[in-house]
Design an enzyme around this catalytic site. Structure first.
Site, PDB file in Angstrom:
ATOM      1  N   TRP C 323      81.705  -0.771 -76.525  1.00  0.00           N
ATOM      2  CA  TRP C 323      81.136   0.047 -75.453  1.00  0.00           C
ATOM      3  C   TRP C 323      82.240   0.539 -74.523  1.00  0.00           C
ATOM      4  CZ3 TRP C 323      81.093  -0.700 -70.105  1.00  0.00           C
ATOM      5  CH2 TRP C 323      80.281   0.194 -69.379  1.00  0.00           C
ATOM      6  N   HIS C 324      83.271  -0.302 -74.323  1.00  0.00           N
ATOM      7  CA  HIS C 324      84.350   0.077 -73.415  1.00  0.00           C
ATOM      8  C   HIS C 324      85.169   1.240 -73.942  1.00  0.00           C
ATOM      9  CE1 HIS C 324      83.536  -3.796 -71.449  1.00  0.00           C
ATOM     10  NE2 HIS C 324      84.035  -3.204 -70.392  1.00  0.00           N
ATOM     11  N   GLY C 325      85.195   1.428 -75.238  1.00  0.00           N
ATOM     12  CA  GLY C 325      85.959   2.559 -75.745  1.00  0.00           C
ATOM     13  C   GLY C 325      86.020   2.541 -77.260  1.00  0.00           C
TER      14      GLY C 325
END
Lengths: 80, 50, 483
Positions: C323-325
């Site tokens: 989700w962060h990247g």
């Protein structure tokens, strides 16, 4: 099940899950504030209650219940 | 101090400080960025170690 | 528009605030609500107006699917699937498509061209918030169904860009209640103070560390041992002060409008374990993934067991990492954290107790190492930093040679912080940050109920605010905008 029975069931399950018989639980106890309580314990409790009371919680429903008495009220509605 | 006064001061003090600092910089400006240098600070002195 | 910019602080915020309360007082709460939605969308479009249609589409589709779902319970499964597909599809397309193509090209030796889409601002945040609403409407847990309240819940500008990830049940009632409509000086005073703390964390502390962390991560091949530690610690502190500063500013701004946003940080670097850490760090993300990913996934595995729970934990953290990247570094970061949480749970079961300082030491070092991977541009560069941290040359400042002459021959003296563009202040800043994150009994959230509005708080608050505003010349972006 009566409300008192439900309350006792919840307390028994919490003590079983936290492996701590000496917990002092009242209707006002906030579940998350029980020492060493974590998200895994919370799922354990949710699923134990579902089996014990033969009900099921929707996604997100259990998280809304913060104290034992709220939990008991919600369970009472579902059981009866 | 009442809350209203506190809040007003809280907004006005930084504004006052910022305006003072920027206008102070503007008028004594020894770096010749603006046309003013009211204290007549010599350029060389201000830029000494640059 | 950034919170830490002159146009936001001196133009947007005063205008948004003034008009909001003016409309509430002179016209109607409805007009004020529409105004704040308009202001939020304006705030959003300031960066790039091209993504305005996307967020509008996302809001409309999600709202109508949820309403249809609640109105026609018989086909609610269909609507839920349609909604989830839409949200995950949108996020997948804009955020993960290129990552997917890259790996496909690498794995199958193909040459599919990349899309090079710019990540639409805040898409990761507003998608999560709307998924929660959708799933809750499926579970019959949604009480508020007003379209304007819904739109405001998604777009409300303090939390729009980088959280906290708010939940509809805590936001929508606040927007529909009338209490929010009159000026409340206690909220304004508190909001201003919390905003100042956040701004200070961001522009004074985080931005100072940013210089060293970026330099270090750009020169991974040449770092010496102390430089490598300075790089990793600088980033560890930058990330915390940047993100928690942003959250404080968001909470403070929302308070001006009498809206309470949820707490997002609770002194995370005091954690003495990884379970503890995720209950203190980005708490609203933890809340979301626990409720909407971890629990449903674990329940779907049938009868619960410790092993299954640990598997679900690692899986959930894998998703959280991603989700962060869209990069392997984030995947590794997530899985490492998942495994660490699993080890933490296992350790808890053994009932053995570590000394609290040892537990903190292990936790903090794990975090510091994992944030190297989180920040690194590639896995190779992360490995470079790790190598330097543990096997690099130990070089001390040549200026200290005179005082430390007796060490000559054992330790090298030379350019000790050159590659991170640091100096002795790097060391001082790191020590200072340890004191700030570990030594204080209070934090920006716990301070709120005990705030006194007297000369002392006025002095400290305005000092922080003025100092931060002076430092605003060089505006930098918040880290979490990229996630």
């Amino acid at each position: 099940m009566s409300k008192a029975e439900i309350f006792n069931t919840i307390c028994t399950e919490i003590k079983k899950i936290s492996e701590n018989d000496t917990l002092n639980l009242t209707p006002e106890t906030v579940i998350e504030e029980i020492s060493d309580w974590d998200s895994l314990n919370n799922v354990d409790l949710e699923m134990a209650l579902e089996t014990e009371c033969k009900i099921s919680f929707e996604v997100g429903e259990f998280e809304e219940l913060t104290t034992i008495s709220q939990m008991a009220t919600a369970l009472e509605k579902k059981v009866n | 101090m009442n809350l209203k006064k506190w809040t007003l001061l809280y907004i006005l003090i930084p504004l006052f400080l910022l305006v003072s600092i920027f206008s102070f910089n503007f008028i004594i400006d020894p770096y010749s960025i603006t046309p003013y240098n009211i204290l007549n600070i010599p350029n060389k002195f201000a830029r000494d170690d640059r | 528009m950034l919170f830490n910019s002159y146009e936001f602080i001196f133009l947007f915020l005063p205008v948004a605030f003034g008009v909001y309360f003016f409309l509430n007082a002179k016209f109607s709460p409805l007009s004020a609500k529409i105004w704040i939605i308009f202001a939020s969308l304006f705030f959003y479009s300031w960066w790039n107006i091209n993504y305005l249609p996307l967020i509008t589409l996302s809001i409309l589709v999600n709202f109508f699917i949820s309403q249809a779902l609640m109105d026609k319970p018989r086909s609610k499964k269909f609507y839920l699937l349609a909604g989830l597909t839409f949200n995950i599809g949108l996020l997948g397309y804009f955020k993960y498509m290129d990552f997917f193509i890259k790996n496909l090209n690498w794995g199958f030796n193909t040459d599919i061209p990349l899309l090079h889409l710019a990540l639409p601002l805040a898409i990761s945040f507003y998608t999560l918030q709307q998924i929660a609403y959708l799933v809750d409407s499926y579970g019959g847990l949604v009480k508020e169904r007003n379209f304007l309240d819904y739109t405001l819940f998604v777009t409300f500008f303090p939390q729009l860009i980088a959280g906290p990830i708010v939940h509809h049940k805590e936001m929508m009632p606040q927007f529909s209640s009338l209490e929010a409509k009159v000026i409340n000086y206690k909220n304004i005073a508190t909001g201003l103070l919390v905003f100042s703390i956040g701004l200070f964390k961001k522009v004074v502390i985080a931005d100072t560390f940013a210089k060293w962390a970026s330099a270090g991560h750009a020169n991974t091949e040449v770092l010496n041992l102390l430089e490598a530690w300075a790089t990793s610690l600088s980033y560890t502190f930058q990330l915390y002060f940047d993100f928690s500063g942003y959250t404080d500013m968001a909470i403070g701004i929302a308070l001006l409008f009498n809206i309470k946003l949820p707490q997002n940080f609770n002194s995370p670097y005091k954690s003495t374990g990884l379970i503890d850490f995720w209950q203190r760090w980005h708490m609203t993300l933890t809340r979301f993934i626990t409720t909407y990913i971890y629990k449903p996934f674990l329940k779907s595995l049938g009868k619960i067991s410790f092993e299954k729970a640990m598997f679900a934990t690692v899986f959930t953290m894998f998703i959280a990492g991603l989700w962060h990247g869209a990069a392997w570094t984030f995947v590794i970061f997530g899985i490492l954290h998942g495994l660490a949480i699993a080890i933490n749970h296992y350790w808890k079961k053994t009932k053995l107790k570590l000394h609290i300082w040892l537990a903190w030491f292990i936790t903090f070092n794990f975090l510091n190492l994992s944030f190297v991977i989180f920040r690194a541009e590639s896995i190779e560069k992360a490995i470079n930093i790790f190598t330097a941290m543990f096997t690099g040359t130990f070089i001390l400042n040549y200026r200290w040679y005179d005082k430390l002459k007796f060490l000559d021959g054992h330790i090298e003296f030379g350019a000790w912080m050159q590659h991170v563009q640091g100096d002795k202040y790097t060391l001082l800043a790191i020590i200072f940050s340890f004191i700030l994150t570990l030594g204080l009994k209070i934090n920006s959230t716990t301070i709120i109920p005990i705030l006194q509005f007297n000369k002392l708080t006025l002095f400290v608050g305005t000092l922080m605010l003025t100092f931060s505003l002076l430092k605003l010349h060089q505006v930098s972006e918040f880290l979490y905008f990229n996630f």
